[in-house]
Every structure is written in C-alpha cells, then in structure tokens.
Write an enzyme that holds these catalytic residues in place. Structure first.
Site, mmCIF file in Angstrom:
data_model
loop_
_atom_site.group_PDB
_atom_site.id
_atom_site.type_symbol
_atom_site.label_atom_id
_atom_site.label_comp_id
_atom_site.label_asym_id
_atom_site.label_seq_id
_atom_site.Cartn_x
_atom_site.Cartn_y
_atom_site.Cartn_z
ATOM 1 C CG ASP A 86 -9.471 2.401 -0.869
ATOM 2 O OD1 ASP A 86 -8.518 2.036 -1.583
ATOM 3 O OD2 ASP A 86 -9.379 2.562 0.364
ATOM 4 C CG ASP B 226 -2.313 0.512 0.909
ATOM 5 O OD1 ASP B 226 -2.464 1.281 -0.054
ATOM 6 O OD2 ASP B 226 -3.264 0.169 1.654
#
Length: 411
Positions: free
Chosen positions: A214, A159
């Site tokens: 997201d 990430d």
C-alpha cells in the site's frame, strides 16, 4: 438387428451427447474480458481518504463532485467503493450491502452513478474475509460475480487478505471465470500486492495488477506497521523498475491509488501525479473530491499531463539517468512524440542542463528513437503550459526539491 439392441445404442448415443453438452456447460473461461481498459483506467476510490467510513451519501456526492470539479471532463470515469460496504450473506449465500450505510441498495446507487455518465466499481477479496473483516468471496466467487453483474458493476478491485492456502494465480483465475459466467464486462483489478509476480500471469486474467504494498501520503518515506509496511511515493516509484515490458493496452502495472490532495505539499503532489502519468499507471484519485483546493483540482485535471498517461501506444516510461538526486525519465508517445521529465528527489534545488543533440535515445522496448541531430522537436512545458523552445538548444532549468519539470516534445 434386434430392436432392443438398436434402442440401447440409441439411448447410449443420446446419453453421450447429453453428457458431452453438460461437460461443455462446466468448462470455464479463465481469462479477462477483452477490449476493456485499453488506456489506463481513470477514476476515484474511497480507501485512501475514507477507509471504512463509506456510505451511499458519500458516493453520490463524490459522483456529483467528479462532474462539478471538471474531473469527468478531464477523463475520469470510475466511482469505486473500496472495503467495508458489505453487510451479510443471506441463507443462499448471496452478499448484501450494509443496510444502514447503503439503505437504497447497490443497484440504485449504480444507477445514480451511471445516470451521471460515470461507471461504478466495487471491492471484494479472494480470501474468507476482506482486509476490513467483512465477508470475502472465497467459495462464493460465482454468486458474487452474478450479484455484481445484477447491480450494474463495471469495475472490481479484488484484494488478497485472509487467503491462507490459496495460490494467487488460481484464485484470480476463478474470479475471472466467475465474471465471464456472469456475462457483464467488468474490469478486474488484481490487488495481490506483487507478492506472486502478478505481472507474469495477470495480463491474461485482469486488466491491471498491483505491483507493491500500500501507498500512503508521504513523498519519500516508509510507514512501519510492524508486520507490514506502507510506502511513500518515491518508494513505490522505485519498485516499478523492471516491469515496463508487461504493460500495454488492456494490461497495466498498478503502483496503487494516488495520494494527491491528501496532505502532501503541492510540489510533491505535482511530482506524484507526473510520475504516475509517465508510468502509464491507472489514475485513481484517493482524495475527497467534494473539498479540493484549487491547486489539487489543477493537478488532477491537467489534460496535457493526462494525455501523456492516456497515450494510445500504452508504453510505460523509463528512467534514463540518475545523478545527485536528479532523475531523467522518458516516455515514447504516439506520432513519434516524447514526454520527458526531470524529477528532483534531492533535499534542495537542482539545476538541469540537457543537450538534446548530444543525447540520442533509443528505447530498447518500443524501438522508438529520439535523435535531435536528425529531427528538431518543439518543446512544451505541460505544467506551465508554455512553449519552451526547441531541441536545437540545450534545455536549462532549476528545479525545486521534490518537484518536476515535465516536457512534451513534438515534431
């Protein structure tokens, strides 16, 4: 020649060879492992449904459910733990799992997953902390890669939170080099959210790269968090435009994990799964596999739809047209076959009438041609699992709102 001079020259030669070999020891391979993810990865990830509420019991039960539900038989492979599994680093800097959530340790958990014939994935972050505030890998990349290899990890989602001052390409190259040095072939999932155009450099560094922020479980809307946003399925779909040329075997555009089974209507889930298959996207489920409805299971395990996603050519589909909320998408397949989708994004039913003979199609990227005037294709509806005539006649259907018709044309 003086013996002292000879000895000095010999010492200099030995020193030079030693220095050269040491130098080679520190040369890095900043590229991904070759031969992995030749079709889009299929599996499950914990984040969309469980966020930080992860533990080893959940992972074991999910591995069991992947088999009992038929998902493994349909092609799903990876059991991936997302954020919040982390405990602390020891005095030497090596990371350990949270001892309360994962008392048996990650190696034992990976062995459990492997014993089921599945693969094991884990999560870290290129910054100092993960998005959930756990220890990130910044400054510990090589130690973490060694640790993951020793645990038997097969997949790393990496990430991009808390990365102040870092350049994305360099940070991901460092982790790729660390994985190479550790020696275990591990899929590297670049989760940089598309900010630094990872599709331009990602193909050499990882097997897949996130193209957007997201996703969340809404078909066509945006969730505003103030400083950032989450996107519905259609918003994510629109953000894939212009990226298909970067996708192919071993390198995939990643529009994020799926929300199938997380609260949308069945038709919306079906459209979601269809479009991810047309995009040649990774099929990473994000729901609770232990408690799926029969409708969710049927969507996630439809082998004919999955076959479109997993087609060995690895060509990402494209949008041919859009009018009044009705979109037409095509994807070239192996053996000269085609997948065709009519997607209804409108707020009511839409009628489709498509004359194959009047619409010859050439995909500029792959050079594949669909010419019904020269070749008559058999048509199969892969959601109803029924034959739907041939391209000798126009195709007609009425599509409910937020739904799809998905066809496979074969010679």
């Amino acid at each position: 020649m003086n013996i002292k001079i000879i000895l000095s020259l010999l010492n200099l030669f030995v020193f030079s060879i030693t220095a050269y070999s040491q130098g080679n020891n520190y040369e890095q391979n900043y590229s991904k492992f070759k031969g992995l993810a030749l079709t889009p990865p299929m599996g499950w990830n914990s984040w969309n449904k469980f966020a930080c509420n992860v533990n080893e019991q959940l992972i074991r039960e999910t591995a069991d459910a992947m088999i009992s539900s038929g998902m493994k038989a349909a092609g799903y492979t990876y059991i991936n733990i997302d954020d919040c599994w982390h405990g602390q680093r020891d005095s030497l800097g090596f990371i350990h799992p949270d001892p309360e959530r994962f008392p048996s340790g990650m190696k034992a958990l990976a062995e459990y997953v492997h014993a089921k014939g599945l693969k094991f994935g884990i999560y870290s972050d290129a910054g100092s902390q993960t998005c959930g505030g756990r220890p990130g890998s910044r400054g510990y990349e090589f130690q973490d890669a060694q640790t993951y290899a020793s645990w038997g990890v097969d997949y790393l989602k990496y990430d991009w939170c808390n990365t102040e001052g870092l350049k994305a390409e360099g940070a991901y190259m460092t982790m790729a080099a660390a994985l190479q040095r550790a020696g275990r072939p591990i899929v590297l999932s670049i989760c940089e959210w598309g900010t630094d155009k990872p599709w331009e450099w990602g193909p050499e560094v990882g097997q897949l790269w996130r193209t957007t922020g997201d996703i969340y479980n809404c078909f066509d809307c945006i969730e505003d968090h103030g400083t950032w946003q989450s996107f519905g399925v259609m918003q994510i779909l629109d953000k894939q435009e212009g990226l298909r040329q970067y996708a192919g075997p071993g390198q995939w555009n990643d529009p994020d994990m799926m929300e199938v089974g997380n609260g949308m209507a069945v038709n919306e889930d079906r459209a979601h799964f269809t479009m991810w298959s047309m995009l040649a996207a990774p099929l990473i489920a994000g729901n609770d596999l232990r408690n799926m409805s029969k409708e969710t299971t049927a969507i996630l395990t439809n082998k004919e739809v999955i076959a479109v996603n997993q087609d060995k050519l690895g060509i990402q589909g494209f949008k041919l047209s859009s009018k009044d909320g009705l979109e037409t998408w095509l994807k070239p397949l192996d053996d000269g076959n085609w997948a065709v989708v009519f997607l209804n994004r409108g707020d009511g039913p839409r009628k489709v009438e498509f004359d194959w003979k009047k619409n010859p199609i050439t995909d500029e990227l792959s050079k594949a041609e669909l010419n019904a005037s020269q070749t008559t294709y058999k048509i199969r509806n892969v959601w109803t699992k029924k034959a739907a005539g041939t391209t000798a006649r126009s195709f007609k259907a009425e599509i409910p709102k937020y739904d799809v018709v998905m066809l496979v044309l074969s010679k």
